[in-house]
Enzyme design. Structure first.
Site, PDB file in Angstrom:
ATOM      1  N   GLU A 105     -25.858  -2.036  22.555  1.00 54.82           N
ATOM      2  CA  GLU A 105     -25.425  -2.014  21.151  1.00 54.82           C
ATOM      3  C   GLU A 105     -24.969  -0.591  20.892  1.00 54.82           C
ATOM      4  OE1 GLU A 105     -28.838  -3.563  19.066  1.00 54.82           O
ATOM      5  OE2 GLU A 105     -28.453  -5.586  19.801  1.00 54.82           O
ATOM      6  N   CYS A 143     -25.330   2.060  12.262  1.00 56.13           N
ATOM      7  CA  CYS A 143     -24.183   1.714  13.119  1.00 56.13           C
ATOM      8  C   CYS A 143     -23.225   0.759  12.425  1.00 56.13           C
ATOM      9  CB  CYS A 143     -24.686   1.082  14.410  1.00 56.13           C
ATOM     10  SG  CYS A 143     -25.739  -0.343  14.099  1.00 56.13           S
ATOM     11  N   LYS A 186     -38.069   4.289  25.996  1.00 56.78           N
ATOM     12  CA  LYS A 186     -37.831   5.709  25.723  1.00 56.78           C
ATOM     13  C   LYS A 186     -37.231   5.815  24.323  1.00 56.78           C
ATOM     14  CE  LYS A 186     -34.737   8.804  26.035  1.00 56.78           C
ATOM     15  NZ  LYS A 186     -35.069   9.539  24.807  1.00 56.78           N
ATOM     16  N   GLU A 210     -16.200   7.896  15.107  1.00 61.09           N
ATOM     17  CA  GLU A 210     -17.444   7.618  14.394  1.00 61.09           C
ATOM     18  C   GLU A 210     -18.066   8.942  13.939  1.00 61.09           C
ATOM     19  OE1 GLU A 210     -20.956   6.394  16.677  1.00 61.09           O
ATOM     20  OE2 GLU A 210     -21.313   4.847  15.167  1.00 61.09           O
TER      21      GLU A 210
END
Ligand code: NAD
Length: 496
Positions: A264, A298, A188, A400
């Site tokens: 992750e 990231c 997906k 973040e």
């Protein structure tokens, strides 16, 4: 070479699921796919309902019983190499599709995303040939002994849930080892970036991958393809790249049936610059780590700690590097900086830009929205931004942001820099800049992360372990490390 114009992408005007070797439609209303550089709708995407997801999982399960399961490792390696070639044969189409979905500059898509997407298949083709298992000769009371050896078998049907920042690269990073070790997949992709995963279906078919081995379903997370896929009881394991919060929801789904996960997740990475470093290299490295892909990486550095004697010089040179970035048409050779992925993400990033001011930041550069020609005015642009002067408890330092921004703070002692770098619930990556080799080893060992770079950033050897500590992930992928997740290890004991 960087292509300078887009080939027609007519086949991707309506984006369908890819299941059991065919493109299929679903009954839910289609959703829009927008070009982030302009904000214009460029495609319509089918959204999977629970029945479509079940169809994909069923195809993947049946394919486990087909020719894929009986292929030798060498034969699978050959197929993987054909996949790498297949991506390269259609390089310009993949570049164009990635640019249309993300707005990233052609130079970036053609030098990073698509080449790495192809390379992932080659690396794991090599890996099949290199993978071995242990064997032990055991003593037995009758003196005849026994032989124990490990036998690796595929896990089964793997759900692969992907983010939007490096779509083909991060998706193939998981699909390649899954296929290499004999599994079948249902992927997906992010709802923001459905195109390159869809194109890969054609490459799979052309490379001779049997029907049902690689399947794609489109849609969102909750009450959509993501949730239906992770909750499907016939999925044997889930590998996911995305936000830590989403990882929590997926882990709850995986708990039913006690299915393994490989995650992750997010980061709030710190860079540390010591006064004894090569300052030009450090400025270039930190600028790349903060602004590459408009900060939507990231591994990117949003917190920079600089030893006080070089602090002023560092900030001034980083400002020059940020101001040299050129936003614009992704296909223009001069463009080095792209938009954010969506209006929602732009609002989130601009929210942090406002919050930085509220918390007392000094804006060194940026902090707003760039002026662009009319054709790009509807895109999701923000300026590369540098702050100083924020307290360590500001949300801008702790959370973040995933935008083209960083905060730079001075430090006086090595142990202070380490403590500040470690003061985060995340632990994905760090980048350390120093000319002192002993210090490099010491600091790399002290920062609690999955990946520590010294005098470099985002330099990846795909055979090495990759993943995050703390809330930045679970497990390691890359090289042989993926074997733990993508295979079951059975011990066979034979009495001699
Ligand atoms: P996201 O978590 O919002 O979405 C990722 C994927 O999960 C999408 O396909 C989404 O549709 C799906 N999803 C959302 N909710 C779901 C649910 N409840 N069940 C199943 N699927 C669901 O992340 P994003 O915004 O696409 O990507 C940005 C995030 O990814 C950042 O936090 C970034 O740090 C992280 N990231 C991490 C790495 C890494 O290697 N550690 C790499 C790239 C991105």
């Amino acid at each position: 070479m960087t292509p300078t114009s887009s080939p027609p992408l007519a086949d991707l005007a309506v984006i369908r699921h890819f299941i059991d070797g065919r493109y299929v439609e679903s009954p839910r209303p289609l959703f829009d796919n927008r070009d982030p550089a302009t904000g214009k709708v460029v495609a319509q995407v089918h959204e999977a309902d629970a029945a479509i997801v079940a169809h994909a999982v069923d195809a993947a399960r049946r394919a486990l019983q087909g020719p894929w399961a009986t292929l030798s490792g060498q034969a699978r390696a050959k197929v993987l190499r054909r996949l790498a070639d297949g991506i390269r044969d259609r390089f310009d189409e993949f570049v164009a599709a990635e640019i249309r979905d993300t707005g990233k500059p052609a130079s970036l898509a053609s030098h990073l995303d698509i080449p790495r997407g192809a390379a992932n298949f080659e690396v794991f083709a090599d890996q099949i040939a290199a993978s071995a298992t242990e064997a032990f000769r055991s003593d037995t009371p009758d003196g005849r002994g026994a032989l124990n050896y490990g036998l690796r078998t595929p896990r089964g049907v793997i759900a692969v849930i992907c983010p939007w920042n490096l779509p083909l690269l991060l998706m193939t990073w998981k699909v390649a080892p899954a296929l290499a070790f004999g599994n079948t997949v249902v992927v997906k992709p992010s709802e923001e970036t459905p195109s390159t995963t869809t194109l890969l279906g054609e490459v799979m078919r052309d490379a001779g991958v049997p029907d049902g081995v690689f399947n794609v379903v489109h849609g969102f997370g909750p009450d959509s393809a993501g949730q239906y896929l992770t909750e499907h009881p016939d999925v044997d394991a889930i590998t996911f790249t995305g936000e830590t919060r989403t990882g929590t929801a997926i882990m709850q789904a995986a708990a039913v049936g006690v299915r393994p996960v490989s995650f992750e997740l997010g980061g709030k990475n710190a860079g540390i610059v010591f006064a004894d470093c090569d300052l030009d290299a450090a400025v270039a490295g930190i600028a790349r780590s903060a602004f590459l892909n408009s900060g939507q990486v990231c591994l990117g550095t949003e917190r920079v700690y600089v030893e006080r004697p070089v602090f002023e010089a560092f900030v001034s040179r980083l400002k020059t590097a940020a101001e040299a970035l050129v936003p614009g048409d992704p296909w223009a050779e001069s463009t080095s900086f792209g938009p954010l992925i969506s209006s929602r993400h732009r609002d989130k990033v601009l929210g942090y830009y406002a919050r930085a001011l509220d918390d007392g930041a000094t804006v060194v550069t940026g902090g707003g929205v760039p002026q662009l020609p009319d054709a790009l005015a509807g895109g999701y642009w923000v300026q590369p931004t540098i702050w100083t002067g924020l307290p360590e408890d500001s949300a801008v330092i702790r959370e973040e942001i995933f935008g083209p921004c960083c905060h730079v703070a001075p430090f006086d002692r090595e142990d202070e820099a380490i403590a500040r770098a470690n003061a985060s619930p995340y632990g994905l990556a760090t980048t350390i800049w120093t000319g002192d080799l002993t210090r490099a080893h010491r600091v790399a060992a002290a920062i609690e992360v999955g990946v520590a770079w010294v005098n470099c950033w985002f330099l990846r050897d795909l055979r090495t372990a990759f993943g995050g500590a703390r809330q930045s992930g679970i497990g390691r992928e890359g090289g042989v490390h993926g074997l733990e997740f993508y295979t079951e290890l059975r011990n066979v004991c034979i009495k001699l």
